[in-house]
Design a protein around this motif. Sequence first.
Motif, PDB file in Angstrom:
ATOM      1  N   SER A   5      -6.958 -67.172 -13.793  1.00  0.00           N
ATOM      2  CA  SER A   5      -6.182 -66.828 -15.215  1.00  0.00           C
ATOM      3  C   SER A   5      -4.717 -67.753 -15.549  1.00  0.00           C
ATOM      4  O   SER A   5      -3.999 -67.387 -16.212  1.00  0.00           O
ATOM      5  CB  SER A   5      -5.476 -65.268 -15.104  1.00  0.00           C
ATOM      6  N   SER A   8      -4.177 -68.619 -19.154  1.00  0.00           N
ATOM      7  CA  SER A   8      -3.763 -67.361 -19.887  1.00  0.00           C
ATOM      8  C   SER A   8      -2.375 -66.756 -19.709  1.00  0.00           C
ATOM      9  O   SER A   8      -1.365 -66.794 -20.471  1.00  0.00           O
ATOM     10  CB  SER A   8      -4.693 -66.100 -19.612  1.00  0.00           C
ATOM     11  N   ASP A   9      -1.985 -67.124 -18.278  1.00  0.00           N
ATOM     12  CA  ASP A   9      -0.816 -66.757 -17.633  1.00  0.00           C
ATOM     13  C   ASP A   9       0.425 -67.893 -18.404  1.00  0.00           C
ATOM     14  O   ASP A   9       1.452 -67.505 -18.865  1.00  0.00           O
ATOM     15  CB  ASP A   9      -0.799 -66.885 -16.103  1.00  0.00           C
ATOM     16  N   HIS A  12       1.089 -67.355 -21.926  1.00  0.00           N
ATOM     17  CA  HIS A  12       1.844 -66.115 -22.077  1.00  0.00           C
ATOM     18  C   HIS A  12       3.292 -66.458 -21.703  1.00  0.00           C
ATOM     19  O   HIS A  12       4.270 -66.233 -22.742  1.00  0.00           O
ATOM     20  CB  HIS A  12       1.266 -65.057 -20.932  1.00  0.00           C
ATOM     21  N   HIS A  78      -4.016 -76.736 -21.167  1.00  0.00           N
ATOM     22  CA  HIS A  78      -5.475 -76.730 -20.199  1.00  0.00           C
ATOM     23  C   HIS A  78      -5.540 -78.027 -19.492  1.00  0.00           C
ATOM     24  O   HIS A  78      -5.343 -78.100 -17.959  1.00  0.00           O
ATOM     25  CB  HIS A  78      -6.451 -76.389 -20.653  1.00  0.00           C
TER      26      HIS A  78
END
Length: 157
Positions: A5, A8-9, A12, A78
């Motif tokens: 993750s 995503s983390d 965030h 990414h």
Amino acid sequence: MKSNSQLSDVLHVLLHMAEGDGPATSEALAAAMRTNPVVLRRLMGGLREAGFVASAKGHGGGWVLSCPLERITLRDVHEALGGPAFVSLGFREDRPQCLVAQAVNASLGAAVQEAEALLLKRLGAVTLAALSQDFHHRLAQHRAGAPHRLEEHLHAD
């Protein structure tokens, strides 16, 4: 197998930073990610090298965005994280001379490459500004139903 993750983390965390009014400490950002500050600093290193964030030590220091949200795509983030694989299918490689294994691996490998190329293309079309805009839209809708302060919403997660 545990899913990764990190992307995503980190997204965030970057949105938290965009909403903040100054430098954010590794401790505060790590708390938002529910991880250790050392892990957070390791992840942020790639973002710093890419020019997306900067950090300052000492009192009043911390992490800040160093690039407009409009210039950072999800694909950029990414890649700054080292471009980990999105799909992690195992391939039978204990008998490389097996013609069945060769056929299966070639087919699965091609499918994985196509899927990852499509995903990277899509991530390259989404900026952090778009995520921020979506967050603000959701926040406005949420406030319409149950108004509260932005800081409470940001730190509720």
